[in-house]
Design an enzyme around this catalytic site. Sequence first.
Site, PDB file in Angstrom:
ATOM      1  N   SER A   7       0.828  -1.239   0.207  1.00 38.94           N
ATOM      2  CA  SER A   7      -0.014   0.269  -0.302  1.00 38.94           C
ATOM      3  C   SER A   7       1.327   1.386   0.076  1.00 38.94           C
ATOM      4  CB  SER A   7      -0.945  -0.038   1.095  1.00 38.94           C
ATOM      5  OG  SER A   7      -1.421   1.629   1.562  1.00 38.94           O
ATOM      6  N   HIS A  32      -1.346  -2.239  -3.312  1.00 42.26           N
ATOM      7  CA  HIS A  32      -2.754  -0.998  -3.500  1.00 42.26           C
ATOM      8  C   HIS A  32      -2.822   0.498  -3.154  1.00 42.26           C
ATOM      9  CE1 HIS A  32      -6.183  -1.750  -0.635  1.00 42.26           C
ATOM     10  NE2 HIS A  32      -5.701  -0.954  -0.272  1.00 42.26           N
ATOM     11  N   ASP A  34      -5.073   4.001  -1.985  1.00 41.32           N
ATOM     12  CA  ASP A  34      -6.531   4.348  -0.683  1.00 41.32           C
ATOM     13  C   ASP A  34      -6.935   5.203  -1.304  1.00 41.32           C
ATOM     14  OD1 ASP A  34      -6.441   1.945   1.449  1.00 41.32           O
ATOM     15  OD2 ASP A  34      -3.829   2.217   1.444  1.00 41.32           O
ATOM     16  N   MET A  36      -9.104   8.621  -0.437  1.00 46.74           N
ATOM     17  CA  MET A  36      -9.935   8.423   1.308  1.00 46.74           C
ATOM     18  C   MET A  36     -10.783   9.615   0.961  1.00 46.74           C
ATOM     19  SD  MET A  36      -7.910   7.505   4.146  1.00 46.74           S
ATOM     20  CE  MET A  36      -6.344   5.955   4.010  1.00 46.74           C
ATOM     21  N   HIS A  65      -8.551   0.922  -3.287  1.00 42.14           N
ATOM     22  CA  HIS A  65      -9.830   1.088  -2.234  1.00 42.14           C
ATOM     23  C   HIS A  65     -10.288   1.984  -1.938  1.00 42.14           C
ATOM     24  CE1 HIS A  65      -9.664   0.089   2.666  1.00 42.14           C
ATOM     25  NE2 HIS A  65     -10.697   0.500   1.920  1.00 42.14           N
ATOM     26  N   MET A  67     -12.333   4.588  -0.073  1.00 46.56           N
ATOM     27  CA  MET A  67     -12.652   4.507   1.788  1.00 46.56           C
ATOM     28  C   MET A  67     -13.857   6.348   0.787  1.00 46.56           C
ATOM     29  SD  MET A  67      -9.864   3.406   3.094  1.00 46.56           S
ATOM     30  CE  MET A  67      -8.500   3.641   1.997  1.00 46.56           C
ATOM     31  N   MET A 136     -11.600  -5.759   6.331  1.00 47.57           N
ATOM     32  CA  MET A 136     -10.492  -4.485   7.207  1.00 47.57           C
ATOM     33  C   MET A 136     -10.239  -4.996   8.854  1.00 47.57           C
ATOM     34  SD  MET A 136     -10.124  -1.882   5.666  1.00 47.57           S
ATOM     35  CE  MET A 136      -9.126  -1.206   6.452  1.00 47.57           C
ATOM     36  N   ASP A 174      -6.654  -5.952   5.104  1.00 43.08           N
ATOM     37  CA  ASP A 174      -5.760  -4.785   4.964  1.00 43.08           C
ATOM     38  C   ASP A 174      -5.737  -4.547   6.124  1.00 43.08           C
ATOM     39  OD1 ASP A 174      -4.656  -1.745   4.441  1.00 43.08           O
ATOM     40  OD2 ASP A 174      -6.912  -1.522   3.126  1.00 43.08           O
TER      41      ASP A 174
HETATM   42  C1  DX5 Z   1      -5.994   2.342   6.090  1.00 43.27           C
HETATM   43  C2  DX5 Z   1      -5.717   1.829   4.542  1.00 43.27           C
HETATM   44  C3  DX5 Z   1      -4.873   0.696   4.103  1.00 43.27           C
HETATM   45  C4  DX5 Z   1      -3.404   0.836   5.371  1.00 43.27           C
HETATM   46  C5  DX5 Z   1      -2.402  -0.305   5.790  1.00 43.27           C
HETATM   47  O1  DX5 Z   1      -7.447   2.873   5.851  1.00 43.27           O
HETATM   48  O2  DX5 Z   1      -6.698   1.614   4.260  1.00 43.27           O
HETATM   49  O3  DX5 Z   1      -4.441   0.062   2.841  1.00 43.27           O
HETATM   50  O4  DX5 Z   1      -2.078   1.515   3.929  1.00 43.27           O
HETATM   51  O5  DX5 Z   1      -1.237   0.377   5.705  1.00 43.27           O
HETATM   52  P1  DX5 Z   1      -0.247  -0.327   7.669  1.00 43.27           P
HETATM   53  O6  DX5 Z   1      -0.080  -1.828   6.703  1.00 43.27           O
HETATM   54  O7  DX5 Z   1       0.374   0.282   7.323  1.00 43.27           O
HETATM   55  O8  DX5 Z   1      -1.154  -0.663   8.446  1.00 43.27           O
HETATM   56 ZN    ZN Z   2      -6.435   0.031   2.148  1.00 45.13          ZN
END
Ligand code: DX5
Ligand code: ZN
Length: 224
Positions: A7, A32, A34, A36, A65, A67, A136, A174
């Site tokens: 990620s 990956h 993210d 947000m 992903h 969010m 999650m 994740d």
């Molecule tokens: C958190 C993200 C993850 C994050 C995971 O909301 O969806 O993808 O990058 O990071 P680590 O592996 O550091 O928990």
């Molecule tokens: Zn994620």
Amino acid sequence: MVEIIPSILSADFARLAEEIAAVERGGASMLHLDVMDGHFVPNLTMGPPVVESIRRATRLRLDVHLMIENPERYVEAFVGAGADAVSIHYEACRHLETTLDKIRKAGALAGVVLNPSTPVAALEDAIVMADYVLLMSVNPGFGGQKLIPYALEKVRKLDTLRKEKHLALPIEIDGGVNRENLAEVVRAGCDWIVTGSAVFHSPSAEVAVREFREIAAGATAVRC
Ligand code: DX5
Ligand code: ZN
């Protein structure tokens, strides 16, 4: 085959292309990303233009992903930007099937994500609509958190559910996966394993991915 999926949330964004090249050399085949929106989660990251730039910088498959609230408004833009897989939160979707169909029609794999407090039972019927399910293992929004232990119990439940339904869909996890808990995560039944800080905050992201792939392969042999 178990996939280790870095990620980039924990990568150095000023050196993003180098960081991506490093995990590719380490043997990653997926990345990956993210997304947000500051509403669904209390943090902001990237939108389609960033995904598009990353698409041009790598051949790795892009696992996006989302969010975000109202994901149905944006899924096509992310597929258009180059996503190979797009996942949407169960908690953010009023019409899950319609939005998953939109992703698939646009040309990507369609995934459903469950927050830690959403039970696996919520997918008892809807699981057939998804190409993969992301569980999650931290509350979404930030990298570097600790894996919530009951998330692994949910992985086992979901593994049982997919077997009952004769589905071969991948289970993704994740949040909080690191060198210490990786083997247990694989043995619980995960196929796609996202890892951010454990890879990008290590001395070499390339070496970390290579080592994680070896640990995962060892644990898969035990699982089978
Ligand atoms: C958190 C993200 C993850 C994050 C995971 O909301 O969806 O993808 O990058 O990071 P680590 O592996 O550091 O928990
Ligand atoms: Zn994620």
